[in-house]
Design a protein around this motif. Sequence first.
Motif, PDB file in Angstrom:
ATOM      1  N   GLN A 105      -1.434  -1.739 -12.372  1.00  0.00           N
ATOM      2  CA  GLN A 105      -2.242  -2.523 -11.435  1.00  0.00           C
ATOM      3  C   GLN A 105      -2.703  -3.850 -12.042  1.00  0.00           C
ATOM      4  O   GLN A 105      -2.882  -4.825 -11.321  1.00  0.00           O
ATOM      5  CB  GLN A 105      -3.447  -1.692 -10.963  1.00  0.00           C
ATOM      6  CG  GLN A 105      -3.018  -0.535 -10.068  1.00  0.00           C
ATOM      7  CD  GLN A 105      -4.154   0.410  -9.730  1.00  0.00           C
ATOM      8  OE1 GLN A 105      -4.833   0.919 -10.618  1.00  0.00           O
ATOM      9  NE2 GLN A 105      -4.379   0.659  -8.448  1.00  0.00           N
ATOM     10  N   SER A 113       0.837  -1.200   0.000  1.00  0.00           N
ATOM     11  CA  SER A 113       0.000   0.000   0.000  1.00  0.00           C
ATOM     12  C   SER A 113       0.871   1.250   0.000  1.00  0.00           C
ATOM     13  O   SER A 113       2.082   1.163   0.110  1.00  0.00           O
ATOM     14  CB  SER A 113      -0.872   0.033   1.244  1.00  0.00           C
ATOM     15  OG  SER A 113      -1.374  -1.225   1.517  1.00  0.00           O
ATOM     16  N   ARG A 165      -2.494   1.072   5.938  1.00  0.00           N
ATOM     17  CA  ARG A 165      -3.626   0.578   5.156  1.00  0.00           C
ATOM     18  C   ARG A 165      -3.768  -0.950   5.170  1.00  0.00           C
ATOM     19  O   ARG A 165      -4.679  -1.486   4.561  1.00  0.00           O
ATOM     20  CB  ARG A 165      -3.512   1.032   3.702  1.00  0.00           C
ATOM     21  CG  ARG A 165      -3.189   2.488   3.546  1.00  0.00           C
ATOM     22  CD  ARG A 165      -4.241   3.264   2.799  1.00  0.00           C
ATOM     23  NE  ARG A 165      -3.779   4.603   2.531  1.00  0.00           N
ATOM     24  CZ  ARG A 165      -4.138   5.683   3.237  1.00  0.00           C
ATOM     25  NH1 ARG A 165      -5.013   5.576   4.221  1.00  0.00           N
ATOM     26  NH2 ARG A 165      -3.646   6.867   2.943  1.00  0.00           N
ATOM     27  N   ALA A 192      -9.372  -7.502   1.860  1.00  0.00           N
ATOM     28  CA  ALA A 192      -9.175  -6.314   1.036  1.00  0.00           C
ATOM     29  C   ALA A 192      -8.760  -6.741  -0.367  1.00  0.00           C
ATOM     30  O   ALA A 192      -8.230  -7.837  -0.563  1.00  0.00           O
ATOM     31  CB  ALA A 192      -8.113  -5.418   1.660  1.00  0.00           C
ATOM     32  N   MET A 193      -9.006  -5.856  -1.335  1.00  0.00           N
ATOM     33  CA  MET A 193      -8.763  -6.204  -2.730  1.00  0.00           C
ATOM     34  C   MET A 193      -7.328  -6.628  -3.003  1.00  0.00           C
ATOM     35  O   MET A 193      -7.076  -7.471  -3.849  1.00  0.00           O
ATOM     36  CB  MET A 193      -9.077  -4.995  -3.621  1.00  0.00           C
ATOM     37  CG  MET A 193     -10.499  -4.525  -3.536  1.00  0.00           C
ATOM     38  SD  MET A 193     -11.655  -5.709  -4.218  1.00  0.00           S
ATOM     39  CE  MET A 193     -11.285  -5.562  -5.952  1.00  0.00           C
ATOM     40  N   ASN A 194      -6.380  -6.005  -2.304  1.00  0.00           N
ATOM     41  CA  ASN A 194      -4.981  -6.294  -2.610  1.00  0.00           C
ATOM     42  C   ASN A 194      -4.383  -7.412  -1.761  1.00  0.00           C
ATOM     43  O   ASN A 194      -3.226  -7.786  -1.958  1.00  0.00           O
ATOM     44  CB  ASN A 194      -4.141  -5.022  -2.455  1.00  0.00           C
ATOM     45  CG  ASN A 194      -4.550  -3.979  -3.473  1.00  0.00           C
ATOM     46  OD1 ASN A 194      -4.735  -4.281  -4.650  1.00  0.00           O
ATOM     47  ND2 ASN A 194      -4.741  -2.743  -3.031  1.00  0.00           N
TER      48      ASN A 194
END
Lengths: 649, 247
Positions: A562, A68, A73, A242-244
Amino acid sequence: MADPKLISKIPEGPIQEKWSKRKSSIRVVSPNNKRKLEVIVVGTGLGGASAAASLGEMGYNVKIFCISDSPRRAHSIAAQGGINAAKNYQNDNDSVSRLFFDTVKGGDYRSREANVYRLAEVSAAIIDQCVAQGVPFAREYGGYLANRSFGGVQVSRTFYARGQTGQQLLLGAYASLNKEIAAGTVKSYPRHEMLDLVIINGEAKGIIARNLVTGEIERFGAHAVVLATGGYGNTYFLSTNAMNSNGSAAMQAYRKGAFFANPCFAQIHPTCIPVHGDQQCKLTLMSESLRNDGRIWVPKKMEDVMKLRTHQIKASQIPEEDRDYYLERRYPAFGNLVPRDVASRAAKERCDAGYGVNETGLAVFLDFADAIKRLGNQRVQERYGNLFDMYEKITNVSPWEEPMMIYPAIHYTMGGLWVDYDLQTTIPGLFAIGEANFSDHGGNRLGASALMQGLADGYFILPYTIGDYLSHKFAEPKTDINAPEFVAAEKAVIDRIEKILTVKGTETVDSIHKKLGHIMWEYVGMARNEAGLKKAIEEIGELRKEFWKTVRVPGTNEEFNQELEKALRLVDFFDIGELMARDALHRKESCGGHFREEMQTEEGETKRDDENFMYVGAWEYKGEGVEPELHKEPLKYENIKIATRNYKD
Amino acid sequence: MEYNVKVWRQKNAKAKGHFETYHVTDVEEDASFLEMLDILNDQLIRKGVEPIAFDHDCREGICGACSLYVDGRAHGPDDQVTTCQLFMRHFKPGATITVEPWRSGAFPVIKDLMVDRTAFDKIMQAGGFITVRAGSAQDGNSILIPHDDAELSMDAAACVGCGACVATCKNGSAMLFVAARVSSLALLPQGKPEAARRARAMVAKMDELGFGNCTNTRACEMECPKHVTIDHIARLNREYLKAKFSE
């Protein structure tokens, strides 16, 4: 017989003395030598941030990495309900041994006794540390710390900061980390992703990381590497992670020789907002703490179900006698506070029977009407206000007026890198902490215990145990990042990226990941069986091939990309998914979150097979396309009487 | 549903940016704003257009990563939400929606809608902590904190560090962000010995990093997704003044 490759290094002696014994036998490193020693910590959630801060305080040279833009985060921030600790502030006869017992039982007797006892033992100190850092835990009117209860236990030992406990604990650890960054003991590398582990002479000596802003592939050396990279729940595409969040660091370690333990143990959380459509990419958790006061139900009558689905009536119009509070009915002793795996399966059972309350038939009610009557608006607002707001924002329905709709979703992975009592993996010098390791939660994790484990490992366990390893290393020179092993690892990373970029197909990364998610949820989800698991392994293999033929990743490596990040992670999710299915296939028993349809009682409860499966299943990588080898660490319960989990009476 | 999305495109920190308008189709009514961007990106990739870069992670309003300026407002037209908790039901079908990154000198654009917020970390490193080592803390209940003080402290601690306060402030001031941390700690007995140093150091770092001054316009509290109020700025000012007099 113990597997010679799995030496757990559990100290001898009574369980109450094991940790003290280990600590007294650990060699310590003198302050002037600590300065010479470098440690890499990957991940800055509760485990990574607290470990890096503590190692910095001790005087080691630490480098931390996070994907992040800021350590703050990390996904720990999203934990809502609370953190357990055996403080017994409520005078309800809580104790270290009770927390230990609850955790082992909650994990369905598949965790390692000695590790769990130590976790319970250090739990109280975590609360003290966090209070000292200025974490604004909820307080009673007298100024003392408040507690709430959580699933799977009968005492109140959960400390909380509204519905944002993870956030507050992470900000505490982040603050300590900042203190060390300011002091110069910790150097921070945000927006960096680890893409390989570097091994020299059999020991972990560094990592290859990609600078996510510039795409530069960089080498970092150290005397030891700590992975605090979380779980692999996003294998399912849709999860509360979380998305990541991803499992790539663990997979890189696995391919370099670290054994992966109990991959099939994934937790499905009972209280998530139901899926609204196929464009969704993320599920939202509603804290388990809601089950303290909320009551879960579906209608008793099928005609009410049908009217709900066609919006002819509202839930609040269904009279009390026509509601089936099925958890209270099936599990009178624990009611709505049964452990997560039990609550999830019970919801699935009702929905499978046709009683799901929304259009998709995949939802049950979580109702606060009684709580609001009993406690009044203000107290409900204080306890759950932010969760109610969040629910209303997402669904456009106010929980003050109508019950919430919830459904189970993938939330946490109990499996992870195999570690010994020192939290060291099968690769010397490589340690794994928090959700990234397997050790404390067995087949199912109790609520409010993930935060406890992350901080226990980071503040109080790893900083001691890693010292024993490092005490043999201070005479060694700094790791040479120009060593051939670094050069080779870097080249492999560059080749992998190049290979992905040159496919230039027609499908987006997410669309392929979604297909993986469907396979996983269908065959490696809440209920598993032999035929389905075999099918999953086959279909994942096919999908992997499809990926390498059809994926389209636009752009180049030398920029913020990304899609490339996602593609690199998806390559690893294929391998994790396959490993999960393989592990689930071999474990022909039901325990915790792993439910094999072939192994259930007449009432539909899990049926463990202690005779044949009371062990940790740790997988050794044998090469690409080759079946991994299973190693077994037998589990011995000397302090707990093994029993069938019973939440009925 | 369909929308036109007018979005800021910028290749990297050094490149010159510009607006592009894209048409997005097949958006479900219950979709979130970021899901709409996911759908748009999927459609762009299939057309051979580079997808739009934006920061996001938890998608439940707590990590603070998402940071979009939507139709002229930080985090868009809904109140007290992060961009990930903004839903498409707030937009008329067919509408043209303008999406920009945070605009502030202290937050340079990295790519498209992503900005560099490391300045926030630097302010925190300047003093946003209590100097306590793991292992040295006393029993948690030996520090009594009145219920209401703990609640007030928590109000400030709810800050997610997204930067909406800076982005929306005409001065580009980070006062609300700094105040959230200073005030949260000032309301608690812990960390008192270093309170003065903390207030001085964090304010000095904020000024050094190019954030503007506060002129009490209250725009920050209007856009703060966690409803951190400017009462906390008042408390920061008090802490700062106290610190100055104690020098």
